[in-house]
Design an enzyme around this catalytic site. Structure first.
Site, PDB file in Angstrom:
ATOM      1  CE1 TYR A  20      -4.005  -2.005   0.266  1.00 44.75           C
ATOM      2  CE2 TYR A  20      -2.792  -3.229   1.917  1.00 44.75           C
ATOM      3  CZ  TYR A  20      -3.865  -3.125   1.058  1.00 44.75           C
ATOM      4  OH  TYR A  20      -4.800  -4.127   0.993  1.00 44.75           O
ATOM      5  CG  LEU A  21       3.208   2.285   2.958  1.00 44.96           C
ATOM      6  CD1 LEU A  21       4.266   2.271   4.047  1.00 44.96           C
ATOM      7  CD2 LEU A  21       2.216   3.419   3.183  1.00 44.96           C
TER       8      LEU A  21
END
Length: 874
Positions: A833-834
């Site tokens: 997600y990053l």
């Protein structure tokens, strides 16, 4: 529910929740509008998702759950658990001349699951906008995908093609690689030479002409030349897809594909005749088919799984089916699980494990060499002429399904996969691979619109398993970049989307009001969209599949969420919401049973269709990626690290990562070794303080004035005489062991040189010297005086003390960081997600080695991210 306008009046007052619906008072608080003391947020509160920084430290402190399960009913269903595929191609990084490369965008509206899987082979369709969601169930894996080092190679000449938008996966996806231009330019050639041979290398070193001309001498010449040649060959194979244009219609993913299929596990080898399980105290003579399944359970009798009633029941039910086909040869009839004794088998397996551990280094190397030779042809494939690594080329061996959390099928038998179960995907002109076990493939296809190499259906949940390229491949990299670029694109639309759903919170149409409320939670709490589940699946839910029992109202405007999310991870959160959202939830719960759906007029498919109308390719999953990366960027930017030490910078990074992990509910159980690990760290901290204390006492003896210096006035209060005595005894034992080993090694070297070994008296003298040193330390104990073997000037002592001070400070920060992260899984958000470019730019800005934050696997997975400079922002 009625659609009467009076029902939805803005003047309506919230009702007090029922007494039995109240949660205990001691709950953590969350605030939708950025009211967090632990996290620095932007003044623009609407741009920042809720960061749930006050999660409870332990699941044990949460109130008990007693949730019923009822199969939900929906107006429409979806084959997707959360999203539909992304539509736009990623924005390419700016070229060196400052001009952005052209990007062709394409929309695709297939429903997707929270997985990396692709649909089964299908005929090519003319219009992607009319595609239907595949009927097959998708593979649901977020963090367990195989991630191996891959060095993309050159691609043959041909027309440049755009990356095909595909299903977004929580960690990895497949996108068509861009083709290499027909002719190499000098700049491209130079770039390839400058690229390090290993993708995980943080900063590739340039090879200068001077370095090439420098002669080498001695025996290292050939070795270095050979190594250099190998390095150059590897450099030649690197395919910088992120520097190529992405053009074409995106329907064809590859031109040629050749591979060796999959690697099947070895056949079962029966146990020795004297090793048998017992039934009612009597040994049972099982045939190999039944014995193998019994062995699966026997190997686990000391684990928590074997203490689980559901696990035991499912195993025994499946084993009885096997026994019916392959009954014991001695006529024993097995009917009761309680009478089965698998310990003889367990003890045999443990003994075999011990034998493997006892193998010499040479034996282990030989075994590894044999294993590598067997696997070598399965590890890579030829994709458009490039040699690329394959990720999960091994077929999972048979065993017992463990599941995650309270899965209803845990303990069930995972059957052996055979060639007849597997479909192989290769190029039309490629030779058909031969299975490494007897049998023929189910089918061989030539579908160049998908990127999987093989597929089969497992028997437990009927999930479709796929073999893909490794994490660092060109296709995976393009897909990752596309995913994060889509999340960045949301920045330009987020304000309008929020205005729209905030307006719909008061809509007179119930479906619109429910959808807006669900979007509010997905945006502000980063909840997964969720989907309906069958009775034979784990009772996990997302936002759209929440039931009334999962949500409790607490006046004046607090909502308590308590449900099992993905992988049966409990999500518990008490948050403050806008008053209109509170009113809506109260309305949605009216006249419903606890097991009824909260959003009974919203489905994941309908929600994603609505989002796609607001932005091409937008899904609920994109919100999650956007919120995670946006929050991470803001938290990092909020930290002032101008004069911070390296460890302080790492702690700031990990803290921001931890906040995102909490936001996304990426929890883990506290490691069983955590307390032991922390105790070791506390001991090491005391050891550093002990060393500092000794140096301080030596300094004071030489420079009495130094006692008045506040810099050296620190007192090691936790280093008392009892601990010092114990520590010095430990040091003494280690020194004696080291001296004996050094003596033995010296003698071996002397004998190898044809000289006489040292006599035992030499060892005795050395040991006496060690004894003398520690007697001196014992005399100094409690006197606040110390001496060194070799005298050192005061300035050197001060320098040594300063270094120890820095070490102690950094080590304390490490201890805090480890303890705070004991229940948070940091890797999941970092992988999935990053945006990795946030980390690269932050490291460049703050002079932090990327290896401190990214493992070799991540460096291999995200080579494209390392092209950004320190000004890049999400």
């Amino acid at each position: 529910m009625s659609g009467d306008s009076s029902m939805f009046s803005d003047e309506e007052q919230p009702l007090a929740p029922k007494p039995n619906g109240q949660a205990p008072a001691a709950k953590r608080n969350g605030a939708i509008n950025g009211q967090h003391s632990d996290v620095s947020m932007s003044d623009d509160e609407d741009d920042v998702p809720l960061s749930q920084v006050t999660r409870l430290k332990s699941e044990e402190s949460l109130p008990p759950r007693n949730l019923k399960r009822k199969k939900p009913v929906y107006a429409e269903t979806s084959s997707s658990e959360e999203d539909v595929p992304l539509a736009s191609s990623p924005v390419k990084p700016a070229a060196k001349n400052g001009r952005a490369k052209k990007v062709v965008k394409k929309e695709e509206s297939d429903a997707e699951s929270d997985s990396e899987s692709e649909p089964a082979p299908k005929k090519r369709r003319a219009s992607t906008s009319k595609r239907k969601a595949p009927a097959k169930k998708k593979v649901k894996e977020e963090t367990d995908d195989s991630e191996e080092d891959v060095k993309p190679a050159k691609k043959p000449n041909g027309r440049k093609a755009a990356a095909k938008p595909v299903k977004e996966e929580s960690d990895e996806e497949d996108v068509k690689p861009a083709k290499k231009p027909p002719a190499k330019s000098r700049a491209t050639k130079k770039a390839k030479q400058e690229e390090d041979s290993e993708p995980e290398a943080p900063k590739p070193k340039r090879r200068t002409a001077k370095a090439k001309e420098e002669p080498t001498s001695g025996t290292d010449t050939k070795a270095k030349a050979k190594k250099g040649k190998k390095k150059e060959e590897e450099e030649e194979e690197i395919f910088k897809w992120w520097e190529a244009d992405a053009e074409g219609d995106g329907s064809v993913r590859w031109q040629t594909l050749e591979h060796s299929g999959v690697l099947f596990p070895p056949a079962y080898e029966p146990l020795p005749k004297n090793i048998k399980m017992k039934y009612n105290g009597k040994a049972v003579d099982l045939p190999p088919e039944s014995e193998e399944v019994a062995g699966f359970y026997a190997a686990m009798i000391e684990t928590d799984h074997a203490q689980d009633a559901t696990f035991n029941k499912n195993f025994f039910d499946d084993w009885k089916l096997v026994l019916a086909k392959h009954p014991p040869r001695d006529g024993t009839v097995i009917t009761k699980f309680e009478l089965c004794d698998f310990r003889p088998m367990f003890e045999y397996f443990e003994a075999e494990k011990a034998k493997k551990k006892a193998l010499t280094t040479e034996q282990k190397k030989e075994a590894k060499k044999a294993r590598d030779e067997l696997e070598s042809k399965f590890t890579t494939c030829l994709l458009d002429g490039r040699k690329e690594k394959i990720g999960n080329f091994r077929v999972e061996p048979p065993g017992l399904f463990r599941g995650r959390g309270e899965h209803p099928k845990k303990g069930s038998l995972k059957k052996r996969v055979r060639p007849e179960d597997i479909t192989i995907n290769i190029g039309k002109d490629a030779p058909v691979p031969v299975p490494n076990m007897p049998g023929k493939w189910k089918s061989v296809i030539h579908d160049n619109t998908v990127t999987w190499l093989a597929t089969w259906t497992e028997n437990i949940n009927q999930n479709h398993k796929y073999v893909f390229l490794a994490a660092g491949s060109s296709l995976k990299g393009q897909s990752d970049m596309q995913k994060f670029e889509k999340a960045r694109e949301l920045k330009g639309h987020i304000d309008k989307i929020r205005l729209d759903y905030n307006a719909d919170l008061r809509s007179k149409v119930m479906a619109d009001r429910q959808r807006a409320t669900a979007m509010y939670f997905i945006d502000k709490l980063a909840l997964r969209a969720g989907n309906e589940k069958g009775e034979d699946e784990a009772d996990t839910v997302g936002c759209c599949s929440l039931r009334c029992e999962h949500v409790t109202l607490e006046n004046p405007n607090f909502i308590i969420f308590d449900f099992l999310g993905k992988d049966s991870i409990r999500y518990y959160n008490r948050v403050e919401v806008e008053l209109q959202v509170f009113k809506n939830i109260r309305i949605f719960k009216e006249n419903k049973e606890p097991e009824d759906n909260l959003f009974d007029r919203v489905t994941t498919t309908g929600l994603n269709k609505h989002l796609t109308n607001q932005m091409k390719g937008l899904t609920a999953k994109v919100f999650r990626t956007y919120n995670a990366s946006w929050t991470f960027q803001r938290l990092l930017d909020a930290e002032d690290l101008k004069n911070a030490s390296l460890q302080e910078k790492l702690n700031a990074y990990n803290k921001a990562n931890r906040m995102v992990a909490i936001l996304c509910n990426h929890q883990r159980s506290t490691p069983k070794t955590h307390d032991q690990s922390m105790e070791k760290m506390r001991y090491k901290l005391r050891t550093l303080k002990y060393d500092r204390m000794k140096l301080r006492h030596v300094l004071f003896a030489q420079e009495p004035k130094a006692k008045k210096n506040k810099k050296y006035s620190a007192d090691e209060s936790d280093v008392d005489d009892d601990w010092i005595a114990e520590h010095e005894e430990n040091l003494k034992a280690k020194e004696i062991e080291k001296t004996e080993k050094r003596f033995a090694k010296d003698n071996e070297k002397l004998e190898a040189d044809g000289k006489k070994p040292h006599k035992d008296s030499v060892l005795k003298d050395r040991l006496e010297g060690v004894e003398a040193d520690f007697k001196r330390l014992a005399k100094e104990r409690g006197t606040k005086k110390a001496s060194l073997k070799k005298e050192r000037p005061s300035d050197k002592l001060e320098e040594a003390i300063d270094k120890l001070e820095e070490k102690i400070k950094a080590f304390k920060l490490q201890m805090i960081d480890r303890d705070e992260g004991k229940e948070v899984a940091l890797s999941t958000s970092k992988i999935n997600y990053l945006d990795p470019r946030i980390t690269v730019a932050w490291c460049n800005t703050h002079d932090v080695p990327i290896e401190k934050l990214f493992s070799k696997t991540l460096l291999t997975k995200f080579p494209w991210a390392r092209t950004v400079d320190n000004t890049w922002k999400f």
